[in-house]
Scaffold this motif. Structure first.
Motif, PDB file in Angstrom:
ATOM      1  N   LEU A  99       0.830  -1.210   0.000  1.00  0.00           N
ATOM      2  CA  LEU A  99       0.000   0.000   0.000  1.00  0.00           C
ATOM      3  C   LEU A  99       0.865   1.262   0.000  1.00  0.00           C
ATOM      4  N   ASP A 100       1.950   1.242   0.765  1.00  0.00           N
ATOM      5  CA  ASP A 100       2.870   2.384   0.791  1.00  0.00           C
ATOM      6  C   ASP A 100       3.473   2.588  -0.599  1.00  0.00           C
ATOM      7  N   ASP A 101       3.842   1.485  -1.241  1.00  0.00           N
ATOM      8  CA  ASP A 101       4.422   1.575  -2.578  1.00  0.00           C
ATOM      9  C   ASP A 101       3.384   2.057  -3.597  1.00  0.00           C
ATOM     10  N   PRO A 125       7.461  14.438  -6.133  1.00  0.00           N
ATOM     11  CA  PRO A 125       8.377  13.627  -5.323  1.00  0.00           C
ATOM     12  C   PRO A 125       8.035  13.812  -3.845  1.00  0.00           C
ATOM     13  N   ALA A 126       7.478  12.778  -3.254  1.00  0.00           N
ATOM     14  CA  ALA A 126       7.008  12.875  -1.867  1.00  0.00           C
ATOM     15  C   ALA A 126       7.336  11.581  -1.132  1.00  0.00           C
ATOM     16  N   VAL A 127       7.465  11.702   0.195  1.00  0.00           N
ATOM     17  CA  VAL A 127       7.785  10.523   1.011  1.00  0.00           C
ATOM     18  C   VAL A 127       6.766  10.363   2.140  1.00  0.00           C
ATOM     19  N   THR A 128       6.669   9.156   2.622  1.00  0.00           N
ATOM     20  CA  THR A 128       5.696   8.826   3.658  1.00  0.00           C
ATOM     21  C   THR A 128       6.088   9.458   4.987  1.00  0.00           C
ATOM     22  N   ARG A 129       5.187  10.234   5.569  1.00  0.00           N
ATOM     23  CA  ARG A 129       5.401  10.762   6.923  1.00  0.00           C
ATOM     24  C   ARG A 129       4.580   9.968   7.931  1.00  0.00           C
ATOM     25  N   HIS A 130       3.394   9.514   7.510  1.00  0.00           N
ATOM     26  CA  HIS A 130       2.509   8.766   8.396  1.00  0.00           C
ATOM     27  C   HIS A 130       1.681   7.805   7.548  1.00  0.00           C
ATOM     28  N   LEU A 131       1.571   6.566   8.030  1.00  0.00           N
ATOM     29  CA  LEU A 131       0.816   5.548   7.289  1.00  0.00           C
ATOM     30  C   LEU A 131      -0.060   4.761   8.265  1.00  0.00           C
ATOM     31  N   GLY A 169      -0.633  22.612   1.149  1.00  0.00           N
ATOM     32  CA  GLY A 169       0.759  23.000   0.923  1.00  0.00           C
ATOM     33  C   GLY A 169       1.586  21.799   0.493  1.00  0.00           C
ATOM     34  N   ARG A 170       2.657  21.502   1.263  1.00  0.00           N
ATOM     35  CA  ARG A 170       3.524  20.369   0.904  1.00  0.00           C
ATOM     36  C   ARG A 170       2.978  19.044   1.428  1.00  0.00           C
ATOM     37  N   LYS A 171       1.815  19.082   2.112  1.00  0.00           N
ATOM     38  CA  LYS A 171       1.232  17.859   2.683  1.00  0.00           C
ATOM     39  C   LYS A 171       0.178  17.267   1.747  1.00  0.00           C
ATOM     40  N   LEU A 172       0.355  16.005   1.411  1.00  0.00           N
ATOM     41  CA  LEU A 172      -0.596  15.304   0.553  1.00  0.00           C
ATOM     42  C   LEU A 172      -1.237  14.178   1.366  1.00  0.00           C
ATOM     43  N   ALA A 193      -2.686   7.871   4.391  1.00  0.00           N
ATOM     44  CA  ALA A 193      -1.299   8.265   4.637  1.00  0.00           C
ATOM     45  C   ALA A 193      -1.121   9.750   4.413  1.00  0.00           C
ATOM     46  N   LEU A 194      -0.089  10.254   5.068  1.00  0.00           N
ATOM     47  CA  LEU A 194       0.361  11.619   4.831  1.00  0.00           C
ATOM     48  C   LEU A 194       1.721  11.543   4.158  1.00  0.00           C
ATOM     49  N   PHE A 195       1.816  12.117   2.975  1.00  0.00           N
ATOM     50  CA  PHE A 195       3.089  12.210   2.264  1.00  0.00           C
ATOM     51  C   PHE A 195       3.528  13.669   2.267  1.00  0.00           C
ATOM     52  N   LEU A 196       4.810  13.867   2.381  1.00  0.00           N
ATOM     53  CA  LEU A 196       5.381  15.213   2.340  1.00  0.00           C
ATOM     54  C   LEU A 196       6.185  15.384   1.058  1.00  0.00           C
ATOM     55  N   VAL A 197       5.863  16.425   0.329  1.00  0.00           N
ATOM     56  CA  VAL A 197       6.642  16.728  -0.873  1.00  0.00           C
ATOM     57  C   VAL A 197       8.037  17.161  -0.427  1.00  0.00           C
ATOM     58  N   VAL A 198       9.042  16.576  -1.045  1.00  0.00           N
ATOM     59  CA  VAL A 198      10.433  16.892  -0.686  1.00  0.00           C
ATOM     60  C   VAL A 198      11.206  17.277  -1.953  1.00  0.00           C
ATOM     61  N   GLY A 199      12.321  17.937  -1.752  1.00  0.00           N
ATOM     62  CA  GLY A 199      13.213  18.264  -2.865  1.00  0.00           C
ATOM     63  C   GLY A 199      14.086  17.065  -3.192  1.00  0.00           C
ATOM     64  N   GLU A 220      17.126  16.798  -3.021  1.00  0.00           N
ATOM     65  CA  GLU A 220      18.224  16.619  -2.065  1.00  0.00           C
ATOM     66  C   GLU A 220      17.878  15.591  -0.984  1.00  0.00           C
ATOM     67  N   HIS A 221      16.556  15.409  -0.739  1.00  0.00           N
ATOM     68  CA  HIS A 221      16.134  14.404   0.241  1.00  0.00           C
ATOM     69  C   HIS A 221      16.678  13.034  -0.156  1.00  0.00           C
ATOM     70  N   PHE A 222      16.582  12.708  -1.454  1.00  0.00           N
ATOM     71  CA  PHE A 222      16.957  11.375  -1.925  1.00  0.00           C
ATOM     72  C   PHE A 222      18.474  11.205  -1.982  1.00  0.00           C
ATOM     73  N   ALA A 282      18.278   9.316  -8.354  1.00  0.00           N
ATOM     74  CA  ALA A 282      17.255  10.303  -8.000  1.00  0.00           C
ATOM     75  C   ALA A 282      16.004  10.024  -8.804  1.00  0.00           C
ATOM     76  N   PRO A 283      14.805  10.161  -8.186  1.00  0.00           N
ATOM     77  CA  PRO A 283      13.577   9.906  -8.926  1.00  0.00           C
ATOM     78  C   PRO A 283      13.421  10.880 -10.088  1.00  0.00           C
ATOM     79  N   VAL A 284      12.858  10.389 -11.152  1.00  0.00           N
ATOM     80  CA  VAL A 284      12.675  11.194 -12.352  1.00  0.00           C
ATOM     81  C   VAL A 284      11.190  11.436 -12.537  1.00  0.00           C
TER      82      VAL A 284
HETATM   83  C1  LIG Z   1       9.445   9.576  -5.648  1.00  0.00           C
HETATM   84  C2  LIG Z   1       9.760   8.161  -5.128  1.00  0.00           C
HETATM   85  C3  LIG Z   1       9.489   8.038  -3.633  1.00  0.00           C
HETATM   86  C4  LIG Z   1       8.744   6.761  -3.328  1.00  0.00           C
HETATM   87  C5  LIG Z   1       8.360   6.735  -1.848  1.00  0.00           C
HETATM   88  C6  LIG Z   1       7.614   5.458  -1.502  1.00  0.00           C
HETATM   89  C7  LIG Z   1       7.189   5.507  -0.059  1.00  0.00           C
HETATM   90  C8  LIG Z   1       8.405   5.405   0.853  1.00  0.00           C
HETATM   91  O1  LIG Z   1       8.917   4.345   1.089  1.00  0.00           O
HETATM   92  S1  LIG Z   1       9.078   6.842   1.518  1.00  0.00           S
HETATM   93  C9  LIG Z   1      10.276   6.225   2.725  1.00  0.00           C
HETATM   94  C10 LIG Z   1       9.765   6.310   4.142  1.00  0.00           C
HETATM   95  N1  LIG Z   1       9.652   7.658   4.575  1.00  0.00           N
HETATM   96  C11 LIG Z   1      10.740   8.382   4.928  1.00  0.00           C
HETATM   97  O2  LIG Z   1      11.882   7.932   4.889  1.00  0.00           O
HETATM   98  C12 LIG Z   1      10.481   9.784   5.385  1.00  0.00           C
HETATM   99  C13 LIG Z   1      11.311  10.093   6.655  1.00  0.00           C
HETATM  100  N2  LIG Z   1      10.891  11.375   7.223  1.00  0.00           N
HETATM  101  C14 LIG Z   1      11.478  12.526   6.790  1.00  0.00           C
HETATM  102  O3  LIG Z   1      12.446  12.536   6.027  1.00  0.00           O
HETATM  103  C15 LIG Z   1      10.897  13.800   7.320  1.00  0.00           C
HETATM  104  O4  LIG Z   1      10.076  13.525   8.441  1.00  0.00           O
HETATM  105  C16 LIG Z   1      10.031  14.532   6.258  1.00  0.00           C
HETATM  106  C17 LIG Z   1      10.962  15.072   5.145  1.00  0.00           C
HETATM  107  C18 LIG Z   1       8.972  13.614   5.641  1.00  0.00           C
HETATM  108  C19 LIG Z   1       9.298  15.714   6.905  1.00  0.00           C
HETATM  109  O5  LIG Z   1      10.177  16.391   7.744  1.00  0.00           O
HETATM  110  P1  LIG Z   1       9.883  17.891   8.192  1.00  0.00           P
HETATM  111  O6  LIG Z   1       9.983  18.775   7.010  1.00  0.00           O
HETATM  112  O7  LIG Z   1      10.797  18.151   9.352  1.00  0.00           O
HETATM  113  O8  LIG Z   1       8.355  17.921   8.615  1.00  0.00           O
HETATM  114  P2  LIG Z   1       7.665  17.399  10.001  1.00  0.00           P
HETATM  115  O9  LIG Z   1       7.796  18.451  11.028  1.00  0.00           O
HETATM  116  O10 LIG Z   1       8.163  16.045  10.351  1.00  0.00           O
HETATM  117  O11 LIG Z   1       6.132  17.242   9.607  1.00  0.00           O
HETATM  118  C20 LIG Z   1       5.573  17.876   8.461  1.00  0.00           C
HETATM  119  C21 LIG Z   1       4.132  18.249   8.749  1.00  0.00           C
HETATM  120  O12 LIG Z   1       3.340  17.060   8.864  1.00  0.00           O
HETATM  121  C22 LIG Z   1       2.482  17.176  10.020  1.00  0.00           C
HETATM  122  N3  LIG Z   1       2.162  15.843  10.480  1.00  0.00           N
HETATM  123  C23 LIG Z   1       2.994  14.889  10.932  1.00  0.00           C
HETATM  124  N4  LIG Z   1       2.288  13.768  11.227  1.00  0.00           N
HETATM  125  C24 LIG Z   1       0.990  14.048  10.952  1.00  0.00           C
HETATM  126  C25 LIG Z   1      -0.218  13.293  11.037  1.00  0.00           C
HETATM  127  N5  LIG Z   1      -0.219  12.036  11.484  1.00  0.00           N
HETATM  128  N6  LIG Z   1      -1.368  13.902  10.647  1.00  0.00           N
HETATM  129  C26 LIG Z   1      -1.402  15.189  10.191  1.00  0.00           C
HETATM  130  N7  LIG Z   1      -0.263  15.956  10.095  1.00  0.00           N
HETATM  131  C27 LIG Z   1       0.900  15.375  10.478  1.00  0.00           C
HETATM  132  C28 LIG Z   1       3.318  18.005  10.992  1.00  0.00           C
HETATM  133  O13 LIG Z   1       2.484  18.590  11.968  1.00  0.00           O
HETATM  134  C29 LIG Z   1       3.919  19.031  10.038  1.00  0.00           C
HETATM  135  O14 LIG Z   1       2.966  20.032   9.752  1.00  0.00           O
HETATM  136  P3  LIG Z   1       3.420  21.564   9.516  1.00  0.00           P
HETATM  137  O15 LIG Z   1       4.459  21.566   8.414  1.00  0.00           O
HETATM  138  O16 LIG Z   1       2.145  22.262   9.123  1.00  0.00           O
HETATM  139  O17 LIG Z   1       3.989  22.019  10.835  1.00  0.00           O
END
Ligand SMILES: CCCCCCCC(=O)SCCNC(=O)CCNC(=O)[C@H](O)C(C)(C)COP(=O)(O)OP(=O)(O)OC[C@H]1O[C@@H](n2cnc3c(N)ncnc32)[C@H](O)[C@@H]1OP(=O)(O)O
Length: 116
Positions: free
Chosen positions: A27-29, A41-47, A72-75, A94-100, A102-104, A112-114
């Motif tokens: 599901l994450d994938d 380009p976004a990564v999982t913050r919460h699942l 904003g950057r939250k999807l 899930a909550l994904f965060l758009v990243v630059g 440089e994250h990767f 780097a993702p294309v």
């Molecule tokens: C393009 C190819 C990619 C494929 C990806 C496939 C899926 C994956 O496997 S991704 C890998 C696993 N994920 C990761 O490694 C990510 C690790 N985490 C990170 O690097 C960082 O936490 C990162 C970049 C996501 C965010 O960091 P940071 O910029 O410091 O933000 P952070 O403070 O943690 O939280 C961002 C926002 O989310 C909010 N938030 C966090 N949890 C929740 C939640 N459960 N519900 C609602 N909001 C939440 C925070 O309140 C914050 O809000 P705001 O910006 O308004 O204050």
């Protein structure tokens, strides 16, 4: 986005049933691929995963995922998996965060993702 997925013996948890971690990985994938398709380009913050019924090995499931909303950057994304009879077996949000890019680079790889 829609996908068809069949778990096999590599994903076994209890006999004949997919491991919950394997289901969460798929599901994450799925979400990662969805965001790749829409060019973010976004990564999982919460699942979160809800396991309604055992996910059986060797059984085709329909997986559907979409973006619920953006702040904003939250999807915020949602997905559902259903069996061939249309019964929901698993759901995820899930909550994904758009990243630059440089994250990767932090991983040290050169893949780097294309954007599509
Ligand atoms: C393009 C190819 C990619 C494929 C990806 C496939 C899926 C994956 O496997 S991704 C890998 C696993 N994920 C990761 O490694 C990510 C690790 N985490 C990170 O690097 C960082 O936490 C990162 C970049 C996501 C965010 O960091 P940071 O910029 O410091 O933000 P952070 O403070 O943690 O939280 C961002 C926002 O989310 C909010 N938030 C966090 N949890 C929740 C939640 N459960 N519900 C609602 N909001 C939440 C925070 O309140 C914050 O809000 P705001 O910006 O308004 O204050």
């Amino acid at each position: 986005m829609r996908a068809r997925h069949v778990f096999d013996e590599r994903h076994v948890g209890a006999p004949g049933i997919a491991h919950g971690g394997a289901v969460a990985t798929v599901l994450d994938d799925l979400f990662g691929f969805l965001l790749y398709l829409i060019g973010e380009p976004a990564v999982t913050r919460h699942l979160e995963v809800g396991y309604r019924s055992p996910v059986l090995l060797g059984t085709p499931y329909l997986l559907e995922a979409g973006v619920q909303r953006r702040e904003g950057r939250k999807l915020f994304v949602r997905a559902q998996g259903t069996d061939e009879g249309g019964a929901a077996v698993v759901e995820a949000s899930a909550l994904f965060l758009v990243v630059g890019l440089e994250h990767f680079a932090r991983g040290g790889g050169d893949a780097a993702p294309v954007a599509p």
